[in-house]
Design a protein around this motif. Structure first.
Motif, PDB file in Angstrom:
ATOM      1  N   UNK A  57       7.286 -15.327   2.433  1.00  0.00           N
ATOM      2  CA  UNK A  57       5.984 -14.766   2.562  1.00  0.00           C
ATOM      3  C   UNK A  57       5.689 -13.982   1.489  1.00  0.00           C
ATOM      4  N   UNK A  58       6.575 -13.547   0.503  1.00  0.00           N
ATOM      5  CA  UNK A  58       6.133 -12.856  -0.563  1.00  0.00           C
ATOM      6  C   UNK A  58       5.418 -13.731  -1.766  1.00  0.00           C
ATOM      7  N   UNK A  60       3.913 -16.632  -0.840  1.00  0.00           N
ATOM      8  CA  UNK A  60       2.629 -16.961  -0.371  1.00  0.00           C
ATOM      9  C   UNK A  60       1.644 -16.108  -0.793  1.00  0.00           C
ATOM     10  N   UNK A  61       2.091 -14.754  -0.598  1.00  0.00           N
ATOM     11  CA  UNK A  61       1.079 -13.511  -0.821  1.00  0.00           C
ATOM     12  C   UNK A  61       0.849 -13.336  -2.420  1.00  0.00           C
TER      13      UNK A  61
ATOM     14  N   UNK B  86       6.835  -6.084  -0.441  1.00  0.00           N
ATOM     15  CA  UNK B  86       7.564  -7.217   0.354  1.00  0.00           C
ATOM     16  C   UNK B  86       8.857  -6.862   1.191  1.00  0.00           C
ATOM     17  N   UNK B 146      -4.387  -8.471   3.236  1.00  0.00           N
ATOM     18  CA  UNK B 146      -4.844  -9.605   2.276  1.00  0.00           C
ATOM     19  C   UNK B 146      -5.429 -11.064   3.242  1.00  0.00           C
ATOM     20  N   UNK B 252       9.983 -15.526   9.156  1.00  0.00           N
ATOM     21  CA  UNK B 252       9.247 -15.216   7.637  1.00  0.00           C
ATOM     22  C   UNK B 252       8.685 -13.925   7.496  1.00  0.00           C
ATOM     23  N   UNK B 254       5.790 -13.102   9.122  1.00  0.00           N
ATOM     24  CA  UNK B 254       4.341 -13.337   8.936  1.00  0.00           C
ATOM     25  C   UNK B 254       3.777 -13.401  10.351  1.00  0.00           C
TER      26      UNK B 254
END
Lengths: 107, 702
Positions: A57-58, A60-61, B86, B146, B252, B254
């Motif tokens: 996810x990091x 993708x961000x 993160x 975001x 993940x 998310x």
């Protein structure tokens, strides 16, 4: 697995070719490569993921961050992402920020 | 060029972390340039330590004892620099007295979840048994802003125009028969949006999606050996975090993005999102339950306690959140504002909402400050606020819930009356007439409107529609409580045989009774609500309380959609009929009607004459309004015959230029709804035994 990032400059675009995994540990490397670009003036960015199995996810961000810094008229291509990467960005709604292509010929 | 802020620099170094005094608001974690601001409230705590983890590590990165001079009032806040947003996970240690008889349960050895945590880790994948040896089970994480909403905002559909569809995220698509790729998840619902759109509903009401622990009170069924879960999730762990186990991308981390994507796509399809929220209690249980967050932060503030420090139990689940304490009230308000603004949520349904109107000692308040705050909040002003207007402590407020002109209610009386009338009980005609017109007996006297009433015949609590017409009694053996759990006042009728049967007569009567129920629901004033799968005969095999069942008993079986195509087609047609006819959606008790006729009138076998006697099982209603958009009158006539014999109904007369068209007849087993209804040339109609007919008035062709 370590991540290596190779940068090439085209006439209007920049290509980052990644190999390895973009996980929690390596995502900051991708982010710092991206922030080093003149993103606010970049017309086209290609991120080649053909050598990448996994993007966290990091990671993708970091990609979304780049797109948000780039001009609204710009394009960000993801080249050759794995099915799993495509699935993740589709179900989390990140897909509309990028254009997915299998190879650079499609651009 | 970009300038670096120079007014935001570390002032201290604690345990190797660069820090400075934080901002007390907002509570929880927020980002500041170069760092994260942490803020937590404790009125009786005597010290606060921030414990910081890396996501993949069991051992803490470090513990930052927040200096006493960083505390303002009862709030500790600190900015920590150089953390990886993160990767970071965090919790708090709060010291203070352990004196249960005085209401205090501090334990400095325990690491507590942030009550404002926006993301939680620890239950990332549904049903994966957690490692119970971990001291800190539910780790708080940081959320990101975001997400690309592409211009989305809440839809603000009028209450009276809604058709609500209640669903459980996992049950909706977990079955293989759903045909979706991401089964049992937010993304799975996204895949089913075309189905929801074709059905015609315009709001989904999601059973709890705030992070809960399916392993809370989890146990093994003594006879079957199956694992039983906290499946429905009416037990909140974190009020600000979406359940990760409902996200295909939860592993993940998310889930936030996946849930936002669901909301955005539903909105694109014209469907609102209503969340079922549980503020009456938490997952911390009573004095024997775990200390996850509130208990260790400020037990006495967050819970209603008896004078000797035990937990009041108005929720039936161990504890009761002290909602009318100003601090707790603000937490609820902050939470709903967050979901409305950050997730574009269109409305909230409050589980056991009557608890929210009790004072800290449990007595009902006449003017509950929390309900008032929610009703007048600027950010929530266009959100639907729906109360389940009763609680487990005996307070039943359907019709009297403190509404402040804003709240609507799950109308339990609509459900009970409609069920009794449907099965042909005596003396139901009078009350049914009240329910059909939006329950003015409950809502007119205090200036409320028909859409105050959320009309429903079935919901997650109790039988599904197919089970309502197939079982006289509950069959909850699968719940492992010897069939003692679940309600006994189901007002159900099995139509002649208990449960599954090959008897064609019984089966066709069940289908007809289901169609009758849906016909009455969709032609009543107020806001109708359907339970997922009722449109194609979903069954829980007689289980009327499947709160703990993660199996095909709970999961929607999509093969029924083909098997019961006629029922689906009828439901779809009824919903479209409702959308097409404004007279069914009039949202005023003083509306003057259309075509010179009253807005809502009642009839019997003879127009304008109703047999209100206890023996009567026939009721017809005529609804009218002027349809300005089409420059004509809109009128719908519904005749219901719940007797076991056919009955002739004369049709009411219509103004010059209009004639009746027969649109639905549940007694017609071949084609219960007409695709192109032709003008009806008779003066009346023989309505079959236990059947419903629906007419609309159309301008006569000249």
């Amino acid at each position: 697995m370590a991540l290596s990032i190779e940068m090439t400059q085209g006439d209007i675009h920049v290509t980052l070719t990644l190999s390895g995994d973009v996980d929690t540990k390596t995502a900051p490397e991708l982010l710092s490569k991206l922030t080093a670009l003149e993103l606010h003036a970049l017309e086209q960015l290609r991120i080649d993921l053909q050598g990448v199995e996994f993007v966290s996810s990091a990671g993708l961000r970091a990609i979304i961050f780049a797109k948000q810094k780039m001009p609204h008229s710009s394009s960000l291509y993801l080249v050759g992402p794995s099915d799993q990467i495509v699935e993740t960005i589709t179900k989390t709604g990140l897909a509309q920020a990028v254009v997915i292509v299998q190879s650079t010929e499609e651009i | 060029m970009e300038f670096e802020r120079i007014d935001n620099l570390p002032t201290d170094t604690i345990a190797g972390f660069r820090v400075r005094p934080g901002k007390p608001l907002p509570f929880g974690v927020s980002s500041v340039p170069g760092g994260l601001n942490f803020s937590v409230y404790t009125s009786a705590g005597t010290s606060c330590t921030l414990v910081v983890y890396s996501r993949s590590e069991q051992v803490a990165l470090g513990e930052i004892r927040v200096p006493d001079h960083y505390r303002i009032g009862d709030v500790y806040s600190i900015v920590v620099y150089g953390l990886d947003y993160e990767d970071v996970e965090y919790g708090f240690r709060i010291d203070g007295p352990f004196a249960p008889e005085e209401g205090h349960r501090f334990n400095v050895d325990n690491i507590l979840m942030d009550p404002y945590a926006r993301v939680l880790s620890g239950r990332d994948e549904w049903g994966v048994e957690p490692d119970w040896s971990k001291a800190y089970q539910y780790r708080s994480r940081v959320a990101f802003d975001d997400f690309d909403w592409e211009g989305d905002s809440p839809l603000e559909i009028n209450d009276a125009d809604l058709v609500v569809y209640e669903m459980h995220v996992r049950s909706f698509t977990q079955s293989d028969s759903s045909g979706v790729k991401f089964k049992g998840t937010y993304a799975g619902i996204t895949e089913k949006i075309p189905y929801l759109k074709s059905l015609g509903i315009n709001a989904v009401e999601l059973m709890p999606i705030f992070e809960f622990d399916e392993f809370e009170n989890s146990r093994i069924h003594p006879d079957t050996g199956e694992r039983l879960y906290n499946y429905w999730g009416y037990s909140t762990v974190a009020f600000f975090a979406p359940k990760a186990g409902f996200a295909a991308s939860g592993k993940f981390g998310m889930q936030v993005d996946e849930f936002k994507q669901l909301v955005k796509e539903l909105h694109k399809a014209g469907i609102e999102v209503i969340l079922d929220v549980v503020f009456n209690h938490t997952a911390e249980g009573n004095e024997r339950g775990p200390s996850i967050s509130f208990k260790g932060l400020d037990n006495k503030i967050y819970y209603m306690l008896t004078p000797d420090g035990y937990y009041f139990n108005f929720s039936g689940t161990g504890n009761t959140l002290n909602c009318n304490n100003p601090v707790v009230r603000n937490l609820v308000l902050d939470c709903l504002r967050y979901w409305a603004s950050e997730y574009h949520i269109d409305g909230f349904r409050f589980d056991l909402a009557s608890i929210l109107g009790r004072d800290p000692w449990g007595a009902p308040l006449s003017n509950p400050p929390l309900l008032e705050s929610l009703a007048f909040d600027p950010i929530l002003s266009s959100c639907k606020l729906i109360a389940e207007a009763w609680d487990a402590g005996g307070l039943y407020q359907v019709g009297t819930f403190p509404a402040f002109g804003r709240w609507s209610e799950w109308n339990g009386k609509y459900r009970d009356t409609a069920r009794k009338y449907l099965k042909g009980d005596e003396a139901q005609v009078g009350e049914m007439a009240q329910r059909v017109q939006g329950s003015p007996d409950l809502y007119e006297w205090n200036g409320r409107s028909p859409a105050t009433s959320i009309n429903f015949i079935t919901c997650h609590d109790g039988f599904t529609l197919a089970d309502l017409v197939s079982f006289n009694n509950k069959h909850n053996e699968a719940n492992g409580e010897n069939n003692c759990d679940g309600g006994d006042d189901n007002h159900s009728w099995n139509c002649g045989a208990e449960g599954w049967t090959e008897d064609i007569g019984v089966r066709s009567l069940r289908t007809r009774q289901s169609m009758n129920a849906l016909s009455i629901l969709m032609t009543s004033r107020g806001t109708p609500m359907l339970l997922m799968g009722d449109e194609f005969g979903r069954s829980q095999h007689g289980n009327n309380n499947a709160y703990c069942i993660d199996s095909p008993i709970s999961w929607v079986d999509w093969t029924l959609l083909d098997n019961n195509k006629q029922l689906f087609d009828l439901t779809q047609a009824l919903i479209h009929f409702r959308h097409k006819h404004p007279c069914l959606r009039v949202n005023s008790f003083s509306h003057s009607g259309g075509g010179g006729m009253p807005s809502c009138s009642f009839h019997g076998r003879t127009p304008w004459q109703v047999d209100w006697s206890a023996e009567s099982r026939q009721l017809a209603w005529l609804m009218t309004c002027d349809d300005a958009a089409h420059g004509q009158m809109d009128a719908v006539y519904v005749a219901t015959n719940m007797a076991h014999y056919a009955t002739w109904f004369d049709l009411p007369g219509l103004p010059e230029g209009y004639s009746w068209s027969l649109c639905f007849n549940t007694g017609d087993s071949v084609s219960p709804h007409m695709n192109n209804p032709a003008p009806f040339n008779e003066n009346g109609i023989l309505v079959g035994e236990r059947s419903v007919v629906i007419f609309n008035a159309s301008p006569r062709e000249t």
